[in-house]
Design a protein around this motif. Structure first.
Motif, PDB file in Angstrom:
ATOM      1  N   MET A   1       0.782  -1.191  -0.112  1.00 18.21           N
ATOM      2  CA  MET A   1       0.086  -0.183   0.299  1.00 18.21           C
ATOM      3  C   MET A   1       0.652   1.238   0.254  1.00 18.21           C
ATOM      4  N   LYS A   2       0.378   2.468  -0.691  1.00 20.83           N
ATOM      5  CA  LYS A   2       1.185   3.407  -1.363  1.00 20.83           C
ATOM      6  C   LYS A   2       0.518   4.594  -0.618  1.00 20.83           C
ATOM      7  N   VAL A   3       1.262   4.797   0.821  1.00 19.08           N
ATOM      8  CA  VAL A   3       0.694   5.825   1.768  1.00 19.08           C
ATOM      9  C   VAL A   3       1.774   7.800   0.887  1.00 19.08           C
ATOM     10  N   VAL A   4       1.151   8.675   1.053  1.00 18.75           N
ATOM     11  CA  VAL A   4       1.514   9.905   0.800  1.00 18.75           C
ATOM     12  C   VAL A   4       1.585  10.370   1.991  1.00 18.75           C
ATOM     13  N   PHE A   5       2.208  11.492   3.581  1.00 18.21           N
ATOM     14  CA  PHE A   5       2.158  11.462   4.475  1.00 18.21           C
ATOM     15  C   PHE A   5       2.419  13.083   3.963  1.00 18.21           C
ATOM     16  N   THR A   6       1.348  13.484   4.908  1.00 22.19           N
ATOM     17  CA  THR A   6       1.694  14.968   4.817  1.00 22.19           C
ATOM     18  C   THR A   6       1.841  15.797   5.594  1.00 22.19           C
ATOM     19  N   GLY A   7       2.148  16.922   6.382  1.00 25.04           N
ATOM     20  CA  GLY A   7       2.160  18.008   7.274  1.00 25.04           C
ATOM     21  C   GLY A   7       3.172  18.881   7.900  1.00 25.04           C
ATOM     22  N   GLY A   8       2.942  19.913   8.197  1.00 28.06           N
ATOM     23  CA  GLY A   8       4.911  20.007   8.205  1.00 28.06           C
ATOM     24  C   GLY A   8       5.006  21.968   9.408  1.00 28.06           C
ATOM     25  N   GLY A   9       6.260  22.417   9.222  1.00 24.88           N
ATOM     26  CA  GLY A   9       5.966  23.753   9.925  1.00 24.88           C
ATOM     27  C   GLY A   9       6.903  23.628  11.269  1.00 24.88           C
ATOM     28  N   THR A  10       5.466  23.082  11.899  1.00 27.55           N
ATOM     29  CA  THR A  10       5.877  21.928  13.860  1.00 27.55           C
ATOM     30  C   THR A  10       5.425  20.670  13.730  1.00 27.55           C
ATOM     31  N   GLY A  11       6.386  20.682  14.856  1.00 25.21           N
ATOM     32  CA  GLY A  11       6.107  18.802  15.335  1.00 25.21           C
ATOM     33  C   GLY A  11       5.064  18.630  15.400  1.00 25.21           C
ATOM     34  N   GLY A  12       4.169  19.362  15.717  1.00 26.58           N
ATOM     35  CA  GLY A  12       2.815  18.816  16.049  1.00 26.58           C
ATOM     36  C   GLY A  12       1.752  18.634  15.129  1.00 26.58           C
ATOM     37  N   HIS A  13       2.177  18.736  13.416  1.00 23.70           N
ATOM     38  CA  HIS A  13       2.185  18.857  12.786  1.00 23.70           C
ATOM     39  C   HIS A  13       2.675  17.294  11.749  1.00 23.70           C
ATOM     40  N   ILE A  14       3.502  17.383  12.283  1.00 23.82           N
ATOM     41  CA  ILE A  14       4.678  15.651  11.851  1.00 23.82           C
ATOM     42  C   ILE A  14       4.816  14.922  12.465  1.00 23.82           C
ATOM     43  N   TYR A  15       4.884  14.872  13.261  1.00 23.39           N
ATOM     44  CA  TYR A  15       4.569  13.202  14.824  1.00 23.39           C
ATOM     45  C   TYR A  15       3.770  13.068  14.582  1.00 23.39           C
ATOM     46  N   PRO A  16       2.158  13.065  15.234  1.00 21.51           N
ATOM     47  CA  PRO A  16       0.898  12.426  14.380  1.00 21.51           C
ATOM     48  C   PRO A  16       1.298  12.264  13.133  1.00 21.51           C
ATOM     49  N   ALA A  17       1.479  12.199  12.396  1.00 18.76           N
ATOM     50  CA  ALA A  17       1.746  11.536  10.831  1.00 18.76           C
ATOM     51  C   ALA A  17       2.534   9.895  11.251  1.00 18.76           C
ATOM     52  N   LEU A  18       3.770  10.377  11.657  1.00 20.88           N
ATOM     53  CA  LEU A  18       5.540   9.845  11.662  1.00 20.88           C
ATOM     54  C   LEU A  18       4.406   8.386  12.706  1.00 20.88           C
ATOM     55  N   SER A  19       3.329   8.448  13.575  1.00 23.74           N
ATOM     56  CA  SER A  19       2.576   7.428  14.560  1.00 23.74           C
ATOM     57  C   SER A  19       1.891   6.384  13.615  1.00 23.74           C
ATOM     58  N   LEU A  20       1.418   7.377  12.794  1.00 23.35           N
ATOM     59  CA  LEU A  20       0.612   6.842  12.561  1.00 23.35           C
ATOM     60  C   LEU A  20       0.956   5.592  11.077  1.00 23.35           C
TER      61      LEU A  20
END
Ligand SMILES: CC(=O)N[C@H]1[C@@H](OP(=O)(O)OP(=O)(O)OC[C@H]2O[C@@H](n3ccc(=O)[nH]c3=O)[C@H](O)[C@@H]2O)O[C@H](CO)[C@@H](O)[C@@H]1O
Length: 367
Positions: A1-20
């Motif tokens: 399964m190919k998944v593109v994650f996107t989110g950024g600027g601060t940790g609060g927009h990055i770490y939740p994507a990485l948890s998933l």
């Protein structure tokens, strides 16, 4: 399964994507992850340490008023949209997951135009403009506070998942937690006070914390870790030449989930992931919401816990070395710590990552 994650600027927009992403890696699916960020945000340094293709597009904060800056933002976002479209055409993902920050908008709009399913995740009680604009172009919005659903009237589907960081900090490896005790030189009987002001640090609060630091010499039974944020580190370090041996100044912590289980009192801003972490683990806290965020949303996040005795509130307008020290001394009393820990834990959403994952899988299968 190919998944593109996107989110950024601060940790609060990055770490939740990485948890998933980490959770998906543990499931019985063959996963091909990709990340789209910007060159300016923290995602560059955080995601480039991971085994995941990372590309950037242009993005900027949308303005509500008409101005020259607003026009330049629109042009950047439009360029980011076409760059994101090219990346998505190349990677052909099964689903796109956006966790907020400016970059989410061009990527989610590009996914929508290419008919690629997507999910947007919102961590705050009061959502930012980017995610609200994405609501009409995505298949589902995952939220962390039930009452933020009212901001997503245009969304096809809204689900309460919670913040996946809550799950991640509970699933941390025991060996890594033991390792953190040695790495941060925490003695057996010491109580740990961790200070970090969001993922980027805060110049104004750092200044007050710096004034308070010498007082910690009176309490060798406390271990104090002061995280300044990368960009403030050199300045803070130079302004505190003589540190008491129980205090350390650190620019950024890359493995927060291993350190958090040792923390007795956290002094922090009131971003979504920070609150999810303290409530999952039941950590007592003094919250100093950033007054510089859209619609004062951090105070709204904080109030959920403060009103139930799960955290203490110290507004930046009332912040001084005296008020901060008084709050620390009050909070470090054994009874106060115990009461707050219990209350904080009742807010935890330990299954947040599982819920988020199920939503993403549902949306992907539905197409
Ligand atoms: C100024 C600003 O725009 N702040 C917003 C931003 O904050 P910010 O990114 O600071 O907020 P969060 O509290 O959501 O997330 C911070 C994350 O960084 C981690 N961490 C922090 C310091 C460190 O050294 N190492 C580390 O790993 C924390 O453990 C946490 O997981 O996004 C949040 C989520 O939308 C919002 O609620 C905040 O209002």
């Amino acid at each position: 399964m190919k998944v593109v994650f996107t989110g950024g600027g601060t940790g609060g927009h990055i770490y939740p994507a990485l948890s998933l992403w980490r959770y998906m890696q543990d499931q019985a699916i063959s996963l091909e992850p990709y990340y789209i960020g910007t060159t300016q945000g923290l995602e560059q340094s955080i995601v480039s340490k991971l085994d995941m293709p990372f590309e950037t597009v242009e993005a900027a904060g949308l303005k509500r008023q008409v101005s020259l800056a607003a026009v330049s933002t629109l042009l950047k976002t439009a360029r980011g949209y076409f760059q994101a479209k090219r990346l998505l055409k190349r990677w052909r993902p099964d689903v796109v997951v956006g966790t907020g920050g400016f970059v989410t908008l061009p990527v989610i709009f590009a996914a929508h135009s290419l008919r690629i399913p997507s999910v947007v995740w919102e961590g705050n009680a009061r959502p930012g403009l980017t995610n609200q604009l994405c609501a009409g172009r995505t298949d589902a919005v995952a939220i962390s506070f039930a009452d933020s659903a009212r901001f997503f009237a245009k969304a096809k589907r809204v689900e309460l998942t919670g913040n996946p960081r809550a799950s991640e900090v509970l699933q941390v490896d025991a060996g890594a937690v033991r390792g953190a005790r040695d790495e941060y030189r925490i003695l057996r009987d010491q109580k740990v006070i961790l200070i970090f002001l969001g993922s980027r640090g805060s110049e104004s609060v750092n200044r007050v914390v710096t004034e308070v630091l010498p007082k910690f010499a009176e309490h060798p039974e406390w271990r104090v870790l002061f995280v300044t944020g990368d960009r403030h580190y050199e300045h803070v370090k130079q302004s505190v030449p003589d540190l008491s041996h129980n205090v350390s100044i650190i620019p950024f912590i890359y493995d927060m989930p291993s350190l958090l289980p040792h923390v007795d009192l956290l002094i922090s801003r009131a971003g979504s992931s920070t609150l999810a972490e303290i409530s999952a683990l039941g950590i007592a806290s003094i919250l100093i919401p950033s007054p510089y965020v859209t619609a004062n949303h951090q105070e709204e996040n904080a109030k959920r816990l403060v009103d139930k005795g799960a955290a203490a509130l110290l507004r930046e307008a009332d912040l001084s070395a005296d008020s901060l020290w008084a709050a620390i001394e009050r909070q470090m009393q054994q009874d106060a710590l115990r009461a707050m820990k219990g209350a904080a834990k009742s807010f935890g959403t330990p299954d947040a990552v599982e819920r988020f994952y199920q939503l993403v899988m549902d949306v992907t299968r539905a197409r």
